[in-house]
Scaffold this active site. Structure first.
Site, mmCIF file in Angstrom:
data_model
loop_
_atom_site.group_PDB
_atom_site.id
_atom_site.type_symbol
_atom_site.label_atom_id
_atom_site.label_comp_id
_atom_site.label_asym_id
_atom_site.label_seq_id
_atom_site.Cartn_x
_atom_site.Cartn_y
_atom_site.Cartn_z
ATOM 1 N N CYS A 76 -23.818 -26.781 8.981
ATOM 2 C CA CYS A 76 -24.245 -27.868 9.860
ATOM 3 C C CYS A 76 -25.768 -27.959 9.799
ATOM 4 O O CYS A 76 -26.468 -27.055 10.281
ATOM 5 C CB CYS A 76 -23.786 -27.582 11.294
ATOM 6 S SG CYS A 76 -24.340 -28.831 12.470
ATOM 7 N N HIS A 168 -18.500 -33.542 1.426
ATOM 8 C CA HIS A 168 -18.989 -34.890 1.751
ATOM 9 C C HIS A 168 -18.557 -35.871 0.673
ATOM 10 O O HIS A 168 -18.605 -35.546 -0.514
ATOM 11 C CB HIS A 168 -20.520 -34.901 1.842
ATOM 12 C CG HIS A 168 -21.026 -34.016 2.932
ATOM 13 N ND1 HIS A 168 -21.179 -34.452 4.238
ATOM 14 C CD2 HIS A 168 -21.380 -32.711 2.930
ATOM 15 C CE1 HIS A 168 -21.610 -33.448 4.985
ATOM 16 N NE2 HIS A 168 -21.731 -32.379 4.214
ATOM 17 N N GLU A 217 -17.832 -37.961 10.820
ATOM 18 C CA GLU A 217 -17.744 -36.527 10.522
ATOM 19 C C GLU A 217 -16.322 -35.991 10.612
ATOM 20 O O GLU A 217 -15.594 -36.324 11.565
ATOM 21 C CB GLU A 217 -18.606 -35.730 11.512
ATOM 22 C CG GLU A 217 -20.059 -35.717 11.146
ATOM 23 C CD GLU A 217 -20.827 -34.626 11.893
ATOM 24 O OE1 GLU A 217 -20.295 -33.520 12.109
ATOM 25 O OE2 GLU A 217 -21.981 -34.898 12.250
ATOM 26 N N CYS A 226 -25.937 -36.427 10.710
ATOM 27 C CA CYS A 226 -25.301 -35.278 10.058
ATOM 28 C C CYS A 226 -26.294 -34.765 9.011
ATOM 29 O O CYS A 226 -26.569 -35.457 8.023
ATOM 30 C CB CYS A 226 -23.986 -35.704 9.408
ATOM 31 S SG CYS A 226 -23.159 -34.363 8.533
ATOM 32 N N GLY A 229 -24.767 -34.041 5.679
ATOM 33 C CA GLY A 229 -24.389 -35.340 5.098
ATOM 34 C C GLY A 229 -25.595 -36.065 4.527
ATOM 35 O O GLY A 229 -25.524 -36.678 3.450
HETATM 36 N N1 LIG Z 1 -18.326 -32.022 10.741
HETATM 37 C C1 LIG Z 1 -18.910 -31.091 9.818
HETATM 38 C C2 LIG Z 1 -19.695 -29.996 10.477
HETATM 39 C C3 LIG Z 1 -20.935 -30.468 11.215
HETATM 40 C C4 LIG Z 1 -22.000 -31.097 10.306
HETATM 41 C C5 LIG Z 1 -23.224 -31.466 11.070
HETATM 42 N N2 LIG Z 1 -23.161 -32.419 12.068
HETATM 43 C C6 LIG Z 1 -24.519 -31.519 10.242
HETATM 44 O O1 LIG Z 1 -25.545 -31.862 10.840
HETATM 45 O O2 LIG Z 1 -24.522 -31.140 9.067
HETATM 46 C C7 LIG Z 1 -17.805 -30.457 8.962
HETATM 47 O O3 LIG Z 1 -16.650 -30.332 9.429
HETATM 48 O O4 LIG Z 1 -18.082 -30.071 7.828
#
Ligand SMILES: N[C@@H](CCC[C@H](N)C(=O)O)C(=O)O
Length: 284
Positions: A76, A168, A217, A226, A229
């Site tokens: 994250c 991603h 997400e 993200c 991301g």
């Molecule tokens: N939803 C993501 C985990 C969280 C990612 C985050 N918000 C970021 O800032 O990178 C997953 O399930 O991989």
């Protein structure tokens, strides 16, 4: 009744409930349901999930991330910047540069301090992982997936996939306001070609050094930002020849901007803010 002390923090509006596991004890089996409970805006604190700041055997601190559906993620980006701010300001570390363990490996963080407060954080997110198996995405060809045609809900799209320790998939759009975030996002997230699910990103190329970005997400739905991301979007944009390697790209997310560089040496560097919202005690 049990309780723990928490700090709510956000990185560009991507908010999590942070728990200092150097002090608190929570049973392992309670973590997924606690993530769902604390994230609830009506009956909990309200957040995109739960992040634990833990002792580590291999780094200065360890981060564990739970999405607001209770699933545990391996990385994250916004969380790393907030963990770095917390660790420095609470003296869990002594230097401006230190290491953070994640479930996908150890990364290096550097805090930028103004008047003893961490204002911005740079994280060396390591190398992107690009082969199909590393995403993971099911399919024959094990090469990188760059601008590959894929059908979702009876429509053909061109996708590029990148793992930053978590998966991603990037779709390019002409206008970011028209990105099919809540319609295509949940369909692609749970598509069976992505056995672990996938974070779904929409990117509009502004110019060689700027991208607009929106995200659906995995495990949390639409969020304001993200970090992993945005790193994946910069890597994808270099691979698609929209932006250049080793030159900083500004990524405009719904919650604000990140500066990201995919260096010639291979690492992805992410710089952006981390902020404290409030502190309190949660009862469960
Ligand atoms: N939803 C993501 C985990 C969280 C990612 C985050 N918000 C970021 O800032 O990178 C997953 O399930 O991989």
């Amino acid at each position: 009744m049990k309780s723990f002390q928490f700090t709510k923090m956000h990185g560009l509006g991507n908010s999590y409930i942070y728990v200092n596991m150097f002090k608190e004890k929570i049973k392992e089996e309670e973590l997924p349901s606690l993530a769902i409970k604390v994230a609830n805006v009506y009956t909990g604190i309200g957040s995109d999930g739960l992040i634990l700041i833990c002792p580590s055997n291999v780094a200065d601190v360890k981060m564990r991330v739970f999405n607001n559906d209770g699933s545990e993620a391996k990385n994250c980006g916004n969380g790393l910047r907030c963990v770095a701010k917390y660790a420095y300001e609470h003296k869990l570390v002594e230097e401006n540069r230190f290491s953070i363990e994640t479930l996908s490996g150890v990364v290096q963080a550097e805090v930028h301090v103004k008047d003893e407060v961490v204002d911005q954080v740079t994280v060396d997110m390591g190398q992107p992982r690009l082969s199909r198996a590393e995403i993971p995405m099911i399919g024959e060809n094990q090469d990188m997936i760059v601008s590959e045609q894929a059908v979702f809900a009876n429509q053909t799209y061109e996708i590029t996939t990148v793992s930053m320790g978590n998966p991603h998939v990037i779709f390019y759009v002409d206008q970011i306001e028209e990105a099919p975030l809540t319609t295509l996002g949940p369909i692609v997230e749970k598509d069976e070609r992505f056995p672990d699910g996938v974070n779904v990103e929409f990117v509009e190329v502004v110019n060689e050094q700027e991208l607009h970005f929106r995200v659906w997400e995995r495990g949390s739905g639409v969020t304001q930002a993200c970090g992993t991301g945005a790193c994946a979007a910069v890597v994808a944009s270099v691979l698609n020849h929209y932006t250049k390697r080793d030159i900083p790209t500004i990524v405009h997310l719904a919650g604000g901007d990140l500066t990201i560089t995919w260096t010639n040496e291979g690492a992805v560097l992410m710089t952006g803010p981390a902020e404290i919202i409030c502190k309190g005690e949660y009862y469960y």
